[in-house]
Write a protein that holds these residues in place. Sequence first.
Motif, mmCIF file in Angstrom:
data_model
loop_
_atom_site.group_PDB
_atom_site.id
_atom_site.type_symbol
_atom_site.label_atom_id
_atom_site.label_comp_id
_atom_site.label_asym_id
_atom_site.label_seq_id
_atom_site.Cartn_x
_atom_site.Cartn_y
_atom_site.Cartn_z
ATOM 1 N N GLU A 146 4.463 14.073 -1.128
ATOM 2 C CA GLU A 146 5.836 13.982 -0.670
ATOM 3 C C GLU A 146 6.051 12.820 0.291
ATOM 4 O O GLU A 146 7.181 12.444 0.570
ATOM 5 C CB GLU A 146 6.242 15.287 0.030
ATOM 6 C CG GLU A 146 6.184 16.511 -0.865
ATOM 7 C CD GLU A 146 7.120 16.380 -2.046
ATOM 8 O OE1 GLU A 146 8.217 15.799 -1.871
ATOM 9 O OE2 GLU A 146 6.774 16.849 -3.142
ATOM 10 N N ASN A 147 4.968 12.256 0.785
ATOM 11 C CA ASN A 147 5.074 11.144 1.728
ATOM 12 C C ASN A 147 5.301 9.863 0.954
ATOM 13 O O ASN A 147 4.430 9.429 0.194
ATOM 14 C CB ASN A 147 3.789 11.063 2.571
ATOM 15 C CG ASN A 147 3.927 10.071 3.706
ATOM 16 O OD1 ASN A 147 4.850 9.261 3.731
ATOM 17 N ND2 ASN A 147 3.013 10.139 4.649
ATOM 18 N N LYS A 148 6.456 9.261 1.163
ATOM 19 C CA LYS A 148 6.798 8.046 0.428
ATOM 20 C C LYS A 148 6.540 6.777 1.245
ATOM 21 O O LYS A 148 7.087 5.730 0.949
ATOM 22 C CB LYS A 148 8.267 8.081 0.001
ATOM 23 C CG LYS A 148 8.593 9.216 -0.959
ATOM 24 C CD LYS A 148 10.050 9.163 -1.371
ATOM 25 C CE LYS A 148 10.383 10.279 -2.352
ATOM 26 N NZ LYS A 148 11.801 10.229 -2.780
ATOM 27 N N LEU A 202 0.833 -1.197 0.000
ATOM 28 C CA LEU A 202 0.000 0.000 0.000
ATOM 29 C C LEU A 202 0.869 1.248 0.000
ATOM 30 O O LEU A 202 1.995 1.247 0.517
ATOM 31 C CB LEU A 202 -0.916 0.010 1.227
ATOM 32 C CG LEU A 202 -1.777 -1.240 1.432
ATOM 33 C CD1 LEU A 202 -2.600 -1.111 2.700
ATOM 34 C CD2 LEU A 202 -2.675 -1.486 0.228
ATOM 35 N N ARG A 203 0.310 2.319 -0.560
ATOM 36 C CA ARG A 203 1.009 3.614 -0.602
ATOM 37 C C ARG A 203 0.084 4.671 -0.021
ATOM 38 O O ARG A 203 -1.112 4.704 -0.323
ATOM 39 C CB ARG A 203 1.383 3.962 -2.042
ATOM 40 C CG ARG A 203 2.007 5.344 -2.220
ATOM 41 C CD ARG A 203 2.447 5.530 -3.662
ATOM 42 N NE ARG A 203 1.338 5.452 -4.587
ATOM 43 C CZ ARG A 203 0.616 6.504 -4.992
ATOM 44 N NH1 ARG A 203 0.897 7.712 -4.517
ATOM 45 N NH2 ARG A 203 -0.366 6.359 -5.859
ATOM 46 N N SER A 204 0.640 5.517 0.800
ATOM 47 C CA SER A 204 -0.143 6.598 1.389
ATOM 48 C C SER A 204 -0.539 7.604 0.316
ATOM 49 O O SER A 204 0.281 8.002 -0.526
ATOM 50 C CB SER A 204 0.655 7.292 2.496
ATOM 51 O OG SER A 204 -0.025 8.420 2.979
ATOM 52 N N LEU A 205 -1.818 8.034 0.346
ATOM 53 C CA LEU A 205 -2.308 9.010 -0.628
ATOM 54 C C LEU A 205 -2.487 10.394 -0.021
ATOM 55 O O LEU A 205 -2.981 11.306 -0.686
ATOM 56 C CB LEU A 205 -3.667 8.542 -1.186
ATOM 57 C CG LEU A 205 -3.682 7.183 -1.896
ATOM 58 C CD1 LEU A 205 -5.104 6.843 -2.321
ATOM 59 C CD2 LEU A 205 -2.763 7.182 -3.093
ATOM 60 N N GLU A 206 -2.103 10.558 1.230
ATOM 61 C CA GLU A 206 -2.372 11.819 1.924
ATOM 62 C C GLU A 206 -1.517 12.961 1.397
ATOM 63 O O GLU A 206 -1.972 14.081 1.276
ATOM 64 C CB GLU A 206 -2.126 11.641 3.419
ATOM 65 C CG GLU A 206 -3.022 10.598 4.064
ATOM 66 C CD GLU A 206 -2.631 10.328 5.503
ATOM 67 O OE1 GLU A 206 -1.848 11.121 6.040
ATOM 68 O OE2 GLU A 206 -3.091 9.328 6.063
#
Length: 811
Positions: free
Chosen positions: A660-662, A653-657
């Motif tokens: 720049e958040n990797k 999963l990848r953060s969508l917030e």
Amino acid sequence: MPAFRQVGEKQLPNPILFMAWSPKRDLIALANTSGELLLHRLANFQRVWSLPPNENTGKEITAVAWRPDGKILAFSVGDTKQVVLCDAEKAEILHLFSVEYPVSCMHWMEVQDDSSILSSFSESEDESSRFLPKLPTLPKSYSTTSKIFSEEKSDEVTNLLGDVRLNILVVGGSSGFVELYAYGLYKIATLNGISGTCRSLGLSSDLKSLSVITEMRSTEGNPEIHYMQLDTGLLSSCLPELTKMARKFTHISTLLQYLRLSLTCMCEAWEDILMQMDLRLTKFVQEKNTSTQVQDEFLELLLWGHASPELQALLMNQLTVKGLKMLGQSIDSSYSSIQKLVISHLQSGSEALLYHLSEVKGMALWKQKFQPLGLDPAAIEDAIVAVGSFTLKASELLQVIDKSMKNFKAFFRWLYVAMLRMSEDHVPPELNKMTQKDLAFVADFLSEHFSANKELFDRKGKYFNVERVGQYLKDEDEDLVSPPNIEGNQWVTFAKQSTHLKDSSLLFPTYPQKSLHFVKKMMEATIDLCLQKPAEVIGRSIKQAVCLRLYTIPEGSENTPRLFELPSLWNDKTASMHYVVFCMPEVTPSTIYIMRRATDPGRSVPNGLVAVNINTPLNSSIVDETPAQNPADSLYGCLDARFYDDETLTVVLRSLEDDENKMRVLAQLPLNSALRWDEEFKWDFTLRLEQQIEGIPVHTLAWGNHSREMENIKAQFVAVNGIRKVACVLSANLRHVRVFEMDAEEEEEDEERADESQEMSLDQDRLEDTPNDQSDAGEGEHGGVGGSMDTQVTAQKSGDILDDTAGSETL
């Protein structure tokens, strides 16, 4: 304590295109952009061996698949359009075959163990070992093109066949190309009617259906993902017969390769030095000034002991006494080697081939059982006749070798003595005796082999063909230059005069004007026709049961490696289900879709499509199915998803917030509740799924404690093995891998070790921002990549590779 225990990490010099866990052992196969195949062990991601690209296989690996028992690794090569089977223990190429189109995906499955179906077959399974001797191994010095029969043991066919249970390698490519290979060797089906390029394949373990994910252009010109289910009911209903036929034809295919290698060894045993006599005599004719025939000059030397100045110069200056002695030794050694290969290998292989073809003919005559599979008795009979002709041609070669050896020995013995006398050297007493019978024998040899033929010179560029064996080994379609003289042969005369035998099918044709290579190619073509017909018949029986339009491919993913892209397929053997997992990030970025189809195309499945929302708080419990109060606190998108087992999905999963958040998360999604969801979705098959997204029921899942943040790695893809309980995460730049044991938690005492390795991980993470086409440096302290095969085993002795131990034991 973080979930999942990290057991290995590595920064690789070349981008990884394919990852595949061994189904039985703690080994993972990797293929990189340089065409290198790597095998790593779970413990510390230790490399076991590497197989560099070579000119025989190619350097563009396009797909990888393990045989279900984990002993053989298959990979496809795009630039040479070949599929290669590699021994997982020794990194040796066991077998390879060509395909019409480059392969883009592969799947190797094993039929589920149903002892009631196969018990009767197992008891009467291939009894050839009781009647046929083991095939002799080919000389290692000659086995340069393949390793199949070069080992000390001669039961490599058994090694390739594996267990009695049928296993099938499915390969797919562009233009709807899909083929099925029993045991990875014999083609049992060529499918037609599939559109687009195959991206993923999944044959059910009950052989009732085949799932295919294809990519094709829509009417608007956009790439579109389709799901197809093909009905393979014939394979399922005829499983015992299919297994028996496949094993027989696989034996036949490997025997053909054995005969090809035997003939290659014979060609290598034949030396060019054997042509020196012919070339010297031809040059002698072209340069001499007299009109005397060469045959007459040699006869004068035989009868009177006198030689013309030209002949004496030829013998003493060009041929020389020492050269004649070496030529005689070379002929004797070469002919003996060829003779042994014909007797022990060529004839043994031909006998085994006749045995198996005769059994296949008996199977074909049992029409009730085997006719639906396409076995044709007439085609098999033609193959038997072709093998008989090849056997006769091999016997003819033995006769030519035997006669040539006797002729050359007598001729060289006489010529050697004559040249010693010319040079006034001492003649040993044992060579000085020559009877009237010996004189007649040499005279007949000169009469038969030394008569100049002007017509022959115009076609081949030389007058003489004293050496008669090499013409049988040449890969030419032209007739033999010096065919055997069959005039006066009593059997030939009797067969021609007999009205019953003249056109009898009981007698194999002999082709006296053709070489052994020509008859071998004719035999291979006839057997190929025999082998291809079942593949055509079975292929025509496989029909499309359903075709569903899923979604269009985002333009941004055009350059993403297709292997790692969703959808992914899974076969639930217990419930007899096909699962398809996919995402539509541009439409619903936080939703994973799971489609289920029964392996039996005629059986409907309730709740065939489930949508799973992954926006749940990180601190929620596993059983909590309540959505987060504030979705903005936990917006995640799915990068990759693979089935861990029948009820668990492993996701990255990848953060969508924040762009720049990797932050990346590796999580396990329990699907029990989602798959029992009662609400149905009514699919409009005229539309793509993404066009009717509002009507799909969405179920919310919590992953909570079954997750782990991926620090210092931009995780993008994952490969899992639920049987061994392991996972391998690959970074977005395809160079950084991290390996986990999924059923263990990180121990507290390992925290200090993690802190020590954090600095190394940060260095590795910085490398992820470098372009993929940068110069591939060595692995430094992790070990280099490349080099010869002899130096590639970097982890341990190959005999320990296939130890069937759990990951914790290997540590």
